[in-house]
Scaffold this motif. Structure first.
Motif, PDB file in Angstrom:
ATOM      1  N   ASN A 171      25.207  24.823  59.512  1.00  0.00           N
ATOM      2  CA  ASN A 171      26.454  24.808  58.819  1.00  0.00           C
ATOM      3  C   ASN A 171      27.588  24.200  59.323  1.00  0.00           C
ATOM      4  O   ASN A 171      28.323  23.454  58.809  1.00  0.00           O
ATOM      5  CB  ASN A 171      26.756  26.128  58.427  1.00  0.00           C
ATOM      6  N   VAL A 172      27.713  24.266  60.706  1.00  0.00           N
ATOM      7  CA  VAL A 172      28.804  23.660  61.512  1.00  0.00           C
ATOM      8  C   VAL A 172      28.702  22.386  61.640  1.00  0.00           C
ATOM      9  O   VAL A 172      29.520  21.446  61.119  1.00  0.00           O
ATOM     10  CB  VAL A 172      28.902  24.270  62.935  1.00  0.00           C
ATOM     11  N   LEU A 173      27.449  21.587  61.643  1.00  0.00           N
ATOM     12  CA  LEU A 173      27.125  20.300  61.528  1.00  0.00           C
ATOM     13  C   LEU A 173      27.447  19.798  60.254  1.00  0.00           C
ATOM     14  O   LEU A 173      28.081  18.804  59.984  1.00  0.00           O
ATOM     15  CB  LEU A 173      25.753  19.911  62.008  1.00  0.00           C
ATOM     16  N   GLU A 175      29.270  20.910  57.819  1.00  0.00           N
ATOM     17  CA  GLU A 175      30.846  20.945  57.468  1.00  0.00           C
ATOM     18  C   GLU A 175      31.743  19.795  58.296  1.00  0.00           C
ATOM     19  O   GLU A 175      32.631  19.449  57.739  1.00  0.00           O
ATOM     20  CB  GLU A 175      31.437  22.366  57.722  1.00  0.00           C
ATOM     21  N   TYR A 176      31.107  19.672  59.422  1.00  0.00           N
ATOM     22  CA  TYR A 176      31.836  18.437  60.102  1.00  0.00           C
ATOM     23  C   TYR A 176      31.797  17.266  59.643  1.00  0.00           C
ATOM     24  O   TYR A 176      32.565  16.326  59.283  1.00  0.00           O
ATOM     25  CB  TYR A 176      31.272  18.381  61.499  1.00  0.00           C
ATOM     26  N   ILE A 177      30.635  17.016  59.182  1.00  0.00           N
ATOM     27  CA  ILE A 177      30.407  15.746  58.219  1.00  0.00           C
ATOM     28  C   ILE A 177      30.764  15.800  56.902  1.00  0.00           C
ATOM     29  O   ILE A 177      31.430  14.882  56.488  1.00  0.00           O
ATOM     30  CB  ILE A 177      28.731  15.697  58.096  1.00  0.00           C
ATOM     31  N   ASN A 178      30.898  16.917  56.358  1.00  0.00           N
ATOM     32  CA  ASN A 178      31.872  17.010  55.170  1.00  0.00           C
ATOM     33  C   ASN A 178      33.310  16.801  55.350  1.00  0.00           C
ATOM     34  O   ASN A 178      34.003  15.987  54.381  1.00  0.00           O
ATOM     35  CB  ASN A 178      31.742  18.523  54.610  1.00  0.00           C
ATOM     36  N   ILE A 179      33.936  17.154  56.472  1.00  0.00           N
ATOM     37  CA  ILE A 179      35.120  16.937  56.650  1.00  0.00           C
ATOM     38  C   ILE A 179      35.439  15.391  57.069  1.00  0.00           C
ATOM     39  O   ILE A 179      36.459  14.917  56.484  1.00  0.00           O
ATOM     40  CB  ILE A 179      35.753  17.526  57.993  1.00  0.00           C
ATOM     41  N   LEU A 180      34.601  14.821  57.624  1.00  0.00           N
ATOM     42  CA  LEU A 180      34.561  13.441  57.758  1.00  0.00           C
ATOM     43  C   LEU A 180      34.502  12.517  56.543  1.00  0.00           C
ATOM     44  O   LEU A 180      35.069  11.460  56.190  1.00  0.00           O
ATOM     45  CB  LEU A 180      33.547  12.838  58.751  1.00  0.00           C
ATOM     46  N   LEU A 245      35.281  25.344  58.029  1.00  0.00           N
ATOM     47  CA  LEU A 245      34.783  25.226  59.406  1.00  0.00           C
ATOM     48  C   LEU A 245      35.544  26.297  60.230  1.00  0.00           C
ATOM     49  O   LEU A 245      34.769  26.898  61.265  1.00  0.00           O
ATOM     50  CB  LEU A 245      35.032  23.673  59.786  1.00  0.00           C
ATOM     51  N   ALA A 246      36.775  26.681  60.006  1.00  0.00           N
ATOM     52  CA  ALA A 246      37.440  27.447  60.925  1.00  0.00           C
ATOM     53  C   ALA A 246      36.754  28.795  60.808  1.00  0.00           C
ATOM     54  O   ALA A 246      36.579  29.679  61.724  1.00  0.00           O
ATOM     55  CB  ALA A 246      38.868  27.326  60.498  1.00  0.00           C
ATOM     56  N   VAL A 247      36.412  29.150  59.537  1.00  0.00           N
ATOM     57  CA  VAL A 247      35.967  30.524  59.092  1.00  0.00           C
ATOM     58  C   VAL A 247      34.612  30.744  59.847  1.00  0.00           C
ATOM     59  O   VAL A 247      34.213  31.402  60.226  1.00  0.00           O
ATOM     60  CB  VAL A 247      35.659  30.659  57.774  1.00  0.00           C
ATOM     61  N   LEU A 248      33.627  29.577  59.971  1.00  0.00           N
ATOM     62  CA  LEU A 248      32.365  29.515  60.765  1.00  0.00           C
ATOM     63  C   LEU A 248      32.645  29.592  62.055  1.00  0.00           C
ATOM     64  O   LEU A 248      31.991  30.268  62.914  1.00  0.00           O
ATOM     65  CB  LEU A 248      31.749  28.061  60.523  1.00  0.00           C
ATOM     66  N   GLN A 252      41.161  33.092  63.143  1.00  0.00           N
ATOM     67  CA  GLN A 252      42.030  33.244  61.964  1.00  0.00           C
ATOM     68  C   GLN A 252      43.059  32.041  61.764  1.00  0.00           C
ATOM     69  O   GLN A 252      43.594  31.777  60.812  1.00  0.00           O
ATOM     70  CB  GLN A 252      42.676  34.528  62.413  1.00  0.00           C
ATOM     71  N   ASP A 253      43.597  31.312  62.737  1.00  0.00           N
ATOM     72  CA  ASP A 253      44.260  30.247  62.896  1.00  0.00           C
ATOM     73  C   ASP A 253      43.156  29.124  62.277  1.00  0.00           C
ATOM     74  O   ASP A 253      42.624  28.497  62.897  1.00  0.00           O
ATOM     75  CB  ASP A 253      44.862  29.834  64.062  1.00  0.00           C
ATOM     76  N   GLN A 254      43.485  28.505  61.018  1.00  0.00           N
ATOM     77  CA  GLN A 254      42.694  27.753  60.543  1.00  0.00           C
ATOM     78  C   GLN A 254      43.090  26.194  60.156  1.00  0.00           C
ATOM     79  O   GLN A 254      42.587  25.293  59.507  1.00  0.00           O
ATOM     80  CB  GLN A 254      42.167  28.320  59.077  1.00  0.00           C
ATOM     81  N   SER A 255      43.857  26.103  61.080  1.00  0.00           N
ATOM     82  CA  SER A 255      44.700  24.506  61.280  1.00  0.00           C
ATOM     83  C   SER A 255      43.825  23.360  62.060  1.00  0.00           C
ATOM     84  O   SER A 255      43.531  22.471  61.321  1.00  0.00           O
ATOM     85  CB  SER A 255      46.020  24.477  61.917  1.00  0.00           C
ATOM     86  N   LEU A 256      42.819  23.928  62.832  1.00  0.00           N
ATOM     87  CA  LEU A 256      42.001  23.012  63.571  1.00  0.00           C
ATOM     88  C   LEU A 256      42.759  21.722  63.990  1.00  0.00           C
ATOM     89  O   LEU A 256      42.434  20.635  63.777  1.00  0.00           O
ATOM     90  CB  LEU A 256      40.908  22.620  62.517  1.00  0.00           C
TER      91      LEU A 256
END
Length: 464
Positions: A171-173, A175-180, A245-248, A252-256
């Protein structure tokens, strides 16, 4: 006469106990369900659409060069340490492991001690102490079967934890691709907006030279406003993906703020599906279902053996005196007892429990079959999807080349007055739409390869 009657009672009880033993033992040792499960792990499945570029990998993180991607290694480790759902699964595993100690405790000697004091009117105080030792002889291996069931339940929980780890990293991988991909969608829309805003200047110049009308300007401004609305949606999609991705990661700080969105898509290898060490038996969810089935079979044995007599040995040491010090076993009494008990009549509860455990075992077998069928389906779907996505990417790239030529042709014709604004808007939108489609196809193919690795049981090992 009384002695004769007692002998007949004892004989009847003995025969009844023997019948219980024979009846219960006749139903033990049936492990056909788990044996059949071992023969159906997908090892003989012939996978279709296997690509020649597939490579042999042993772990899910081998599919992506995570070291070359900024912060991705740290993101994965952070998720494994802080993800709330994964930590709950870990607690379930720890609970199952502690349950083994509970089951094993029945094999040990039980020791208890007691002390009391009493005082009655016109009498001296009285003190008594006792020490009791008891132990159940595991004659029929009922306790051992309970321990085996607990061990298999713990093994199932451990496989479920491994499955949760693997799914989390996947899921992390993904979601990272989804962000890109969301960032690239945003870039394409911004480029589209720039083109249409520039067209407004071209339309004004054409109007001043008598080659067009202000109606064309309204059309161009309508397209620009529509693009700006789409931009707002893509900006929201990007922010949502970052928060996911921050939730994964358990933040709590979801700014990344450290996330590099300008990075291009990483290369994701296509894993082989036909190697012996990459058959479906590697899937932890399938392993969890199998261990649950094994545990249920031992639970059936335990239920059957509850019908059998049990033998308990106990010893007691007690002392009573008028003072607390004299009652500390200075002149104790001891007793030794051997006891055999057999269930005679409990309203059919024990028999019903046997049927419940048998049904639970059959249900566990069907759950295993369901897990296996889902595994085969997920693997074949991912393989077929790889082929479809490869073809779609090829033809979409060809369409983009054609769209680029159409844009150049219509732009020239529009400047010469041979094409109208609608023709120009159409070719621009076709080009940008195809570019977005290609980005989506690239992201889908990378995510699909991660799905395939997960379907084949590629995981992320951990130190136990």
């Amino acid at each position: 006469m009384g002695v004769f009657y007692m002998n007949k009672v004892i004989q009847s009880l003995s025969l009844f106990a023997v019948s219980l033993v024979l009846n219960a033992c006749a139903n033990l040792g049936n492990k056909q369900l788990s044996e059949s499960a071992l023969n159906t792990t997908g090892q003989m499945v012939t996978w279709q659409a296997q690509d020649a570029t597939a490579e042999d990998v042993s772990q899910l993180t081998d599919l992506v060069d995570i070291q070359a991607i900024p912060n991705l290694t740290n993101f994965i480790q952070e998720a494994l340490n802080n993800n709330a759902n994964l930590q709950q699964t870990l607690m379930t595993l720890r609970t199952a492991q502690v349950a083994i100690d509970v089951a094993e405790a029945d094999q040990n000697v039980n020791l208890s001690a007691g002390s009391s004091a009493s005082k009655a009117k016109n009498e001296n105080s009285g003190y008594s102490n006792n020490l009791n030792i008891s132990w159940e002889l595991d004659l029929w291996q009922k306790i051992s079967n309970g321990v085996s069931a607990a061990n298999f339940q713990a093994a199932s929980a451990e496989a479920a934890y491994q499955s949760a780890r693997d799914s989390l990293v996947a899921n992390v991988l993904r979601e990272y691709i989804n962000i890109l991909s969301q960032q690239q969608f945003l870039n394409i829309e911004r480029a589209r907006l720039t083109v249409f805003e520039n067209n407004e200047t071209v339309i004004l110049n054409r109007y001043r030279t008598g080659l067009g009308s202000l109606d064309d300007l309204d059309t161009a401004r309508t397209s620009s406003a529509t693009i700006q609305a789409t931009l707002a949606q893509y900006e929201y999609n990007l922010a949502t993906a970052r928060r996911t991705l921050a939730v994964l990661l358990g933040r709590q700080d979801q700014s990344l703020t450290e996330l590099d969105q300008s990075f291009s898509f990483p290369d994701v290898l296509l894993p082989l599906a036909n190697l012996p060490k990459q058959n479906l038996s590697r899937r932890p969810d399938l392993q969890a279902a199998y261990y649950t089935l094994k545990a249920s079979e031992f639970e059936v044995d335990v239920a059957y053996k509850a019908l059998l007599p049990s033998i308990n040995l106990s010893a007691a040491l007690s002392d009573s005196a008028s003072s607390a010090t004299d009652a500390l076993f200075t002149n104790p009494l001891w007793s030794l007892l051997g006891q055999m008990t057999a269930p005679l009549f409990q309203g059919g509860a024990l028999r019903a429990q046997v049927e419940i455990e048998k049904l639970a075992s059959v249900n566990a077998w069907w759950l295993y079959q369901e897990s296996l069928l889902n595994a085969v389906q997920e693997t074949q779907n991912a393989l077929d999807n790889e082929r479809a996505l490869t073809d779609r990417k090829k033809y979409t790239s060809m369409a983009i080349d054609n769209a680029e030529r159409s844009v150049k042709t219509i732009e020239g014709q529009y400047r010469q007055g041979l094409a109208n604004i609608l023709d120009l808007v159409s070719v621009y939108n076709s080009r940008f739409d195809l570019q977005s489609q290609l980005i989506q196809l690239q992201a889908s193919q990378l995510q699909n390869r991660i799905n395939l690795g997960l379907a084949l049981g590629l995981g992320v090992p951990y130190e136990k």
